[in-house]
Design an enzyme around this catalytic site. Sequence first.
Site, short mmCIF file in Angstrom:
data_model
loop_
_atom_site.label_atom_id
_atom_site.label_comp_id
_atom_site.label_asym_id
_atom_site.label_seq_id
_atom_site.Cartn_x
_atom_site.Cartn_y
_atom_site.Cartn_z
N ASP A 52 0.78 -1.25 0.00
CA ASP A 52 0.00 0.00 0.00
C ASP A 52 0.81 1.31 0.00
O ASP A 52 1.80 1.42 0.74
CB ASP A 52 -0.86 0.12 1.26
CG ASP A 52 -1.65 -1.11 1.59
OD1 ASP A 52 -1.58 -2.09 0.85
OD2 ASP A 52 -2.35 -1.07 2.61
N GLU A 228 -10.80 -2.18 4.22
CA GLU A 228 -9.45 -1.69 4.53
C GLU A 228 -9.26 -0.30 3.91
O GLU A 228 -10.02 0.12 3.04
CB GLU A 228 -8.39 -2.64 3.93
CG GLU A 228 -8.44 -4.05 4.48
CD GLU A 228 -7.33 -4.96 3.96
OE1 GLU A 228 -6.71 -5.64 4.78
OE2 GLU A 228 -7.10 -5.01 2.73
C1 FRU Z 1 -4.10 -3.47 2.62
C2 FRU Z 1 -3.51 -3.93 3.93
C3 FRU Z 1 -3.85 -2.96 5.04
C4 FRU Z 1 -2.73 -3.15 6.03
C5 FRU Z 1 -1.55 -3.41 5.12
C6 FRU Z 1 -0.55 -4.37 5.68
O1 FRU Z 1 -3.44 -3.94 1.51
O2 FRU Z 1 -3.94 -5.22 4.23
O3 FRU Z 1 -5.14 -3.15 5.58
O4 FRU Z 1 -2.55 -2.05 6.85
O5 FRU Z 1 -2.07 -3.93 3.91
O6 FRU Z 1 0.60 -4.41 4.91
#
Ligand code: FRU
Length: 516
Positions: A52, A228
Site C-alpha cells: 500500500d 481496509e
Molecule cells: C491493505 C492492507 C492494510 C494493512 C496493510 C498491511 O493492503 O492489508 O489493511 O494495513 O495492507 O501491509
Amino acid sequence: MKLKIIQFCFLLFAIFSCSKNEVDLESEGQVMKAHSYRPYYHYSPAKNWMNDPNGMVYYDGQYHLFYQYYPNGTTWGPMHWAHAVSTDLFTWEDKGIKLYPDDLGYIFSGSIVIDKNNTTGFKNSANDPMVAIFTHHQNITGKQVQSLAYSNDKGLSWIKYDQNPVLKNPGINDFRDPKVVWDSKFQKWIMVLAAYDKIKIYSSLNLKEWTFESDFGQNQGDHRGVWECPDLFSIKDQNGIEKWVMIVSIGGGESSGPNGGSSTQYFIGDFNGKEFISNQTKVVWADYGTDNYAGVTWSDIPSSDGRRIFLGWMSNWVYANSTPTVGWRGEMTVPREIKLVEENGKHALYFQPVKEINNLKEAPLSSSSTVAQKDFVLENNVTVASASYIVDFEIDLSLANQFEFTIGNSLEKVSLSYQKSTGEFILDRAKSGIVDFNSLFIKPIRSPFVTTKTTLPVKILVDRSSIEIFINNGEQSITSLFFPKFQYSFMKINSNVENKYLKNITIAPLKKTIIR
Ligand code: FRU
C-alpha cells in the site's frame, strides 16, 4: 540405417518446429528478461517488497510517498514505512526506510497530515510538523492500535510519539489504516478507520486524544471481503456543489470485487462533522481492473492547486506474492486526478492520469496517425517494443458498434474489446505471457459500460508490465498487470466495419523517470 537416422532427425525437427515461433523469438533476442518488468514511470521499489501507498502528503513543493515495505525479501513480511519524494509526481527520489517495527508491532498503513496550527505541540523548528497516524500491528496476537510519529525536518527524520498508542483497540480484530483530514468547518481532526465490515469515524483536537463519532457502511456497499484503507474528503463538482467522498478498499478471495480479489469502492454523500451519510444504493467501483488496491489521496495539496490526487497499489492480494518479478515486487498506479462529475442529477467520480504525465511525452509517433481512419495497425514498432507509451484515440460509436485494441507479438497478446450491444468492455490477458502463477490472472476482466455517447475517448497507458485504461475521460478505469515472455511488437485497433470510425489517434513514447 543412415537414412533412418536422417529421417528421424527430420521428424524431430518437424515436431520441434511446432514451437518454432518461440524458438524464433528467442533467437531474435526478444525474450523479456526479469528486469524488463520494471516500470519506467510508475513507482516501484529498487529492491524487495512493496504494498500500500501510505502517508501521501504535500509540503513545501514536494509530494511525499511512503509505502508498506519489507526490506528483507520479495514477499510480504514485517512491515516498515519506506519513503520517496517528488516535485512532479513521476520523478521519485528514494529516501529509505523511515519507520521500523517496534515493541508495539509492525508499521501498517496510515496517513500523514501537516499540523499547521501545532495542535500536537510537536513543533520545534521553523517547519510545520508532519504527523504520521498509522496502525501498529502485533504479529502474534493480531491486535491493532493507532499510533503517531512526527517529523520537524520535512519528513527526513522521524520520532515516534512516546505515549503510543493514541487509540487503543476496542476488541475488534481488524482495526486499521487511519486516514486523517482537518475539518476546517468544525475545526477538528477527523479520522476514518477500517473496522472489519465498517468504517469508524473519530474526531480529535490534537491528534492524541480521539472521540468516537459514528460508524458507516455496515449495511451499505460490497461486503465480500474485509474493509481496509478508507479515505474521506470533500470535493466540488463542475457546478461548484460540494460533496463528501468515502473510499473503501475491500479484500477477499477470487470471487470478491468486480473481477476477483482486492478492489476499491467509493460512496458519495455528505458529512456533518460526526456522520458520513450516503444515499447510494448501488456498489460503485473506482476501477474494474484487478490491480488497483489500497488507493487513497494526497493530503494538504494547496487550495491554489485544488486537485484531489489518488494513487493505488497496482496488485491484488490473490496473487501479489507470486508475480514473476525478480529482486523487487510491487508497483504503484499512475497518480490520478479525481473529478466529481454531475450528470442528469447524479454524481460520479472520474479518475484520469494527472496532467504532469504530458511532460513525459516524447514526440508523438507520426502526424499521420492523427487523421481519421479505419483500422490502425503498427507492426514491428519501436515504441510498442519499448513498452512505455500513452495512446489516445476516439471511437465514433455511430459508425462502429464494436472495436478491439490489441498489443502483442506472434505468440502473446493483451486485448481490450467493446461491444455496444452488450455494453461491456472485456480485457483479456489470458495469453499475455507468464500467467500460470494464479488462476485469477487468466480470467477475462469485465467492465460494464453502457453509453449514449457517439464519440468515445479512450486513453491507454502501457508501462512494461502494466496497462491502465481510461474510458470517457476517466468515467471508467481498468488497471491490469501483465508479464510478457517475449517483447511485444505490434499494436492494433480494429472493428468489423469499413467506416472511418477511428479518430484522433496519437501515440507518444513516455520518458523513463525512475532510474533503477
Ligand atoms: C491493505 C492492507 C492494510 C494493512 C496493510 C498491511 O493492503 O492489508 O489493511 O494495513 O495492507 O501491509
